[in-house]
Scaffold this motif. Structure first.
Motif, short mmCIF file in Angstrom:
data_model
loop_
_atom_site.label_atom_id
_atom_site.label_comp_id
_atom_site.label_asym_id
_atom_site.label_seq_id
_atom_site.Cartn_x
_atom_site.Cartn_y
_atom_site.Cartn_z
N PHE A 159 -0.86 3.44 7.89
CA PHE A 159 -1.44 4.10 7.02
C PHE A 159 -2.97 4.20 7.36
O PHE A 159 -3.41 3.02 7.83
N PHE A 163 -9.94 2.46 8.32
CA PHE A 163 -9.03 1.41 8.79
C PHE A 163 -7.65 1.91 9.14
O PHE A 163 -7.42 3.01 8.42
N ARG A 202 -13.45 -0.65 -2.86
CA ARG A 202 -11.90 -0.18 -3.14
C ARG A 202 -11.49 0.45 -1.66
O ARG A 202 -12.34 1.07 -1.08
N LEU A 203 -10.35 0.40 -1.39
CA LEU A 203 -9.64 0.93 -0.30
C LEU A 203 -8.86 2.11 -0.82
O LEU A 203 -8.10 1.76 -1.46
N GLN A 248 2.83 -0.93 8.55
CA GLN A 248 3.82 -1.47 7.58
C GLN A 248 5.18 -1.29 8.16
O GLN A 248 5.64 -0.16 8.41
N LEU A 267 -3.45 -5.29 9.67
CA LEU A 267 -4.60 -4.46 10.25
C LEU A 267 -4.53 -4.17 11.61
O LEU A 267 -4.06 -5.19 12.30
N LYS A 299 -10.27 -1.39 12.84
CA LYS A 299 -11.28 -0.98 11.65
C LYS A 299 -12.67 -0.24 12.53
O LYS A 299 -12.83 -0.62 13.61
N TYR A 321 -3.77 0.64 9.16
CA TYR A 321 -2.71 -0.49 8.63
C TYR A 321 -1.33 -0.12 9.05
O TYR A 321 -1.09 1.05 9.10
N GLY A 346 9.81 -3.22 4.46
CA GLY A 346 9.87 -4.40 3.56
C GLY A 346 8.64 -5.59 3.96
O GLY A 346 8.95 -6.68 3.29
N GLN A 347 7.85 -5.36 4.66
CA GLN A 347 6.75 -6.33 4.86
C GLN A 347 5.46 -5.90 4.58
O GLN A 347 5.36 -4.64 3.86
N GLY A 348 4.41 -6.63 4.62
CA GLY A 348 2.99 -6.28 3.98
C GLY A 348 2.34 -5.35 4.94
O GLY A 348 2.89 -4.81 6.05
N LEU A 349 1.16 -5.48 4.89
CA LEU A 349 0.05 -4.29 5.50
C LEU A 349 -0.68 -5.25 6.83
O LEU A 349 -1.22 -6.06 6.14
N PHE A 402 -5.92 4.63 0.48
CA PHE A 402 -4.91 4.99 1.43
C PHE A 402 -4.56 6.57 1.47
O PHE A 402 -4.31 6.90 0.50
N GLY A 403 -4.13 6.88 2.77
CA GLY A 403 -3.39 8.01 2.99
C GLY A 403 -2.09 7.88 2.43
O GLY A 403 -1.62 6.83 2.19
N GLU A 404 -1.49 9.00 2.65
CA GLU A 404 0.25 9.05 2.14
C GLU A 404 0.98 8.46 3.11
O GLU A 404 1.97 8.02 2.92
#
Lengths: 115, 112
Positions: A90, A34, A102-103, A38, A46, A49, A36, A41-44, A105-107
């Motif tokens: 991400f 995936f 689980r996902l 961001q 998509l 994928k 994503y 201040g916001q969500g993730l 995530f990278g840095e």
């Protein structure tokens, strides 16, 4: 255990230039992959994928990514960047099992777009 | 379009206090998750929940944390006694049997 590496912490491009964000993963089988995005201040959200099939996947906002098994990579590309693309990106690898998942995530890669 | 909703969007609490973060996953989804993101860092998995029980948890998810699905719609994360290092953005997510995780907008927790 799976892991994700995004080698570039910060990338700066000019508006209209092409973009490639790198992602390498480590996992024993074929993972779910995936990207994503961001905004501050916001969500993730998509972007796209990869589960199986065609290794070049198209996403929203003109993004695409290519799964390369031989390189364990899933790089994100966009032919022409817009100022609104400035955000953090991400890459994530997913392991889906019958009981859960689980996902990982990278840095993240922070993208700055210059006018 | 259905979405994951989280409340509160921002909570400030004193160290040692209990905090409950609430999430309403997408209604026909079966798997539920909590992730957190400390400011400037990557998104980290906390816990996954399926069939009314925890299916997996990370090393971050110690005895101070608990999750609950008290009714058919809510999914909560409780931190029993908050510490300064619990300050983070907490994301709830859900998914159906296959497919991607849908994330909420997050709840920012600030522990003073």
């Amino acid at each position: 255990a799976q892991s994700v590496t995004q080698p570039d912490i910060h990338i700066t491009v000019s508006e209209g230039a092409s973009l490639e964000l790198r992602c390498n993963y480590s996992y024993g089988a074929t993972p779910y992959l995936f990207w994503y995005v961001q905004s501050p201040g916001q969500g993730l959200q998509l972007l796209l994928k990869y589960f199986s099939g065609d290794t070049l996947v198209q996403g929203i906002k003109g993004f695409e990514a290519e799964f390369k098994r031989s390189q364990s990579s899933f790089n994100l590309r966009k032919p022409s960047v817009h100022w609104s693309d400035a955000a953090e990106y991400f890459c994530a690898v997913g392991v889906w099992e019958t009981s859960g998942s689980r996902l990982t995530f990278g840095e993240g890669t922070q993208l700055t777009v210059n006018p | 379009e259905p979405e994951v909703t989280q409340t509160p969007s921002h909570q400030v609490t004193q160290m040692g206090q209990e905090v409950i973060l609430r999430c309403v996953p997408i209604s026909n989804h079966l798997y539920f998750y909590w992730y957190r993101q400390i400011l400037g860092q990557k998104v980290e998995f906390l816990v996954s929940f399926y069939n009314n029980e925890i299916s997996e948890k990370s090393e971050i998810f110690d005895d101070q944390f608990s999750v609950e699905r008290p009714d058919g719609s809510n999914f909560t994360l409780k931190i029993r006694s908050t510490k300064l290092e619990d300050s983070a953005m907490y994301f709830c997510a859900s998914r159906r049997d296959t497919g991607e995780l849908f994330f909420g907008e997050g709840s920012r927790l600030t522990v003073l």
